[in-house]
Design an enzyme around this catalytic site. Sequence first.
Site, PDB file in Angstrom:
ATOM      1  N   GLU A 139      -9.308   7.315   3.456  1.00  0.00           N
ATOM      2  CA  GLU A 139     -10.245   6.433   4.142  1.00  0.00           C
ATOM      3  C   GLU A 139      -9.461   5.184   4.554  1.00  0.00           C
ATOM      4  OE1 GLU A 139      -9.621   6.143   1.033  1.00  0.00           O
ATOM      5  OE2 GLU A 139      -9.594   3.986   0.684  1.00  0.00           O
ATOM      6  N   SER A 152       1.718  -9.698  -0.924  1.00  0.00           N
ATOM      7  CA  SER A 152       1.411  -8.265  -0.845  1.00  0.00           C
ATOM      8  C   SER A 152       1.792  -7.658   0.502  1.00  0.00           C
ATOM      9  CB  SER A 152      -0.078  -8.042  -1.111  1.00  0.00           C
ATOM     10  OG  SER A 152      -0.869  -8.856  -0.257  1.00  0.00           O
ATOM     11  N   LYS A 168       0.809  -1.218   0.000  1.00  0.00           N
ATOM     12  CA  LYS A 168       0.000   0.000   0.000  1.00  0.00           C
ATOM     13  C   LYS A 168       0.847   1.274   0.000  1.00  0.00           C
ATOM     14  CE  LYS A 168      -4.496  -1.517   1.518  1.00  0.00           C
ATOM     15  NZ  LYS A 168      -4.328  -2.940   1.903  1.00  0.00           N
TER      16      LYS A 168
HETATM   17  C1  LIG Z   1      -5.137  -3.958   1.688  1.00  0.00           C
HETATM   18  C2  LIG Z   1      -4.391  -5.178   1.406  1.00  0.00           C
HETATM   19  C3  LIG Z   1      -4.769  -6.055   0.352  1.00  0.00           C
HETATM   20  C4  LIG Z   1      -6.001  -5.859  -0.485  1.00  0.00           C
HETATM   21  O1  LIG Z   1      -6.037  -4.695  -1.246  1.00  0.00           O
HETATM   22  P1  LIG Z   1      -5.839  -4.697  -2.810  1.00  0.00           P
HETATM   23  O2  LIG Z   1      -6.187  -3.312  -3.197  1.00  0.00           O
HETATM   24  O3  LIG Z   1      -6.733  -5.729  -3.408  1.00  0.00           O
HETATM   25  O4  LIG Z   1      -4.397  -4.996  -3.084  1.00  0.00           O
HETATM   26  C5  LIG Z   1      -3.980  -7.152   0.113  1.00  0.00           C
HETATM   27  N1  LIG Z   1      -2.887  -7.419   0.853  1.00  0.00           N
HETATM   28  C6  LIG Z   1      -2.503  -6.624   1.877  1.00  0.00           C
HETATM   29  C7  LIG Z   1      -1.298  -6.995   2.665  1.00  0.00           C
HETATM   30  C8  LIG Z   1      -3.240  -5.486   2.192  1.00  0.00           C
HETATM   31  O5  LIG Z   1      -2.857  -4.705   3.209  1.00  0.00           O
END
Ligand SMILES: *Cc1c(COP(=O)(O)O)cnc(C)c1O
Length: 417
Positions: A110, A378, A88
């Site tokens: 948000e 992610s 993010k």
């Molecule tokens: C917020 C988040 C997601 C989901 O958000 P996307 O916009 O679909 O990427 C996925 N993995 C992590 C670690 C997150 O913090």
Amino acid sequence: MAHSTDGFFDIYGGKYVAEVLRRPLDELEEAFSRFMADKDFLAELDTIRRDYIGRPTPLYFAPAATRILGGAQIYIKLEGLANTGAHKINNAIGQCLLAKKMGKKRIIAETGAGQHGLATAAACAKLGLDCTVYMGEVDVRRQQPNVAAMELYGAKVHPVTSGSRTLKDAVNEAMRDWAANPDTTHYVLGSALGPAPFPDMVREFQSVIGKEVKAECEARGIKIGAMVACCGGGSNSIGFFSPFIDEKQPRLIAAEAGGIGPGIGENASRMTGNASREGIMQGYKSRFLLDEDGQALPTRSISAGLDYCGIGPQLAALGMSGRVEFTAVLDKDALEAVSFFARNEGILFALESAHAGAAAMKIAREIPSDQAVIINMSGRGDKDVFITSPVFRPKEWKEFLKSEIARLEADEDVHEA
Ligand SMILES: *Cc1c(COP(=O)(O)O)cnc(C)c1O
């Protein structure tokens, strides 16, 4: 369909907003295309990515997972090693730097679980911008560790008391603030959704993930069979996939939240199953989990980041066209993937990312052994200790929390005495 045509991806996308938000959105669109062609802006962004975020993040070959799963070579893009622990920050830094160049002094955002608020608060601290994060009152109560972190970064967390007091109410409140203060303020939206130009802009700032993977695979001679990412709103997946969208290969696989099962209210499966419908919400047209009256249905997932009733318009279009394959991963399979990669590779996946890990575990044997399956991790799982501990070691965790309370109360008594 690597980017929109006038804000649309096939039939999805658009800019369905009140008149007062048209001007700030148009202004943002103009600034975004100007600065993305500006060498100085891009050089500054690159330096921040390298020195502050810690890019490029590693592309790790997972030897034990490869051996045990017995098919494709398993690689993991360690996006969770980015500063603040997840992807993010790529979007937050990109948008905050752009806002600063536009002369904005104030940032609003948000947040649901708090991850996007945390990344935005950190980016604002780094760039010297004032930061207010709108967060539903219910979420403020549930996500105290992230609220504490945002405040450490100097952000103001504003509890939202309207509606269901969760994410969608926080979005509405942020939109209202932006409409009232467009000259001083930029609204940093947290995923690849919302009105145009956000879906294109968020994808571009997240595409650094996919570009690094592509360059590194070319340099190391890795032949990619499939790429797997988890999908909430869709920012990490679309950024990871983006350099490959217009090509026929590799397979692009998005894992959404299967929750506890296929029933209404048991998951957040927008592209698998048959509960989702076309609709317009929060400024964009896409596929949503909606009831007969067009109201958002309740969703459920063990991972807060995937627990959302909508999906970015570009991913909706790519899912409908078949370029991106969607699969739903159950909570229990995500938990199992957390254990699997922790034990065998020494890598702790966030629960969201573990959905991608679980999907990769399922398809590894479908891909020949001279090809790679690349998983986008992610985020890292440290943040999930309050969710995983009650599952993996409930008794010890409860005792720990009790003893912490007892310790705090004993401290208070000493200070009061
Ligand atoms: C917020 C988040 C997601 C989901 O958000 P996307 O916009 O679909 O990427 C996925 N993995 C992590 C670690 C997150 O913090």
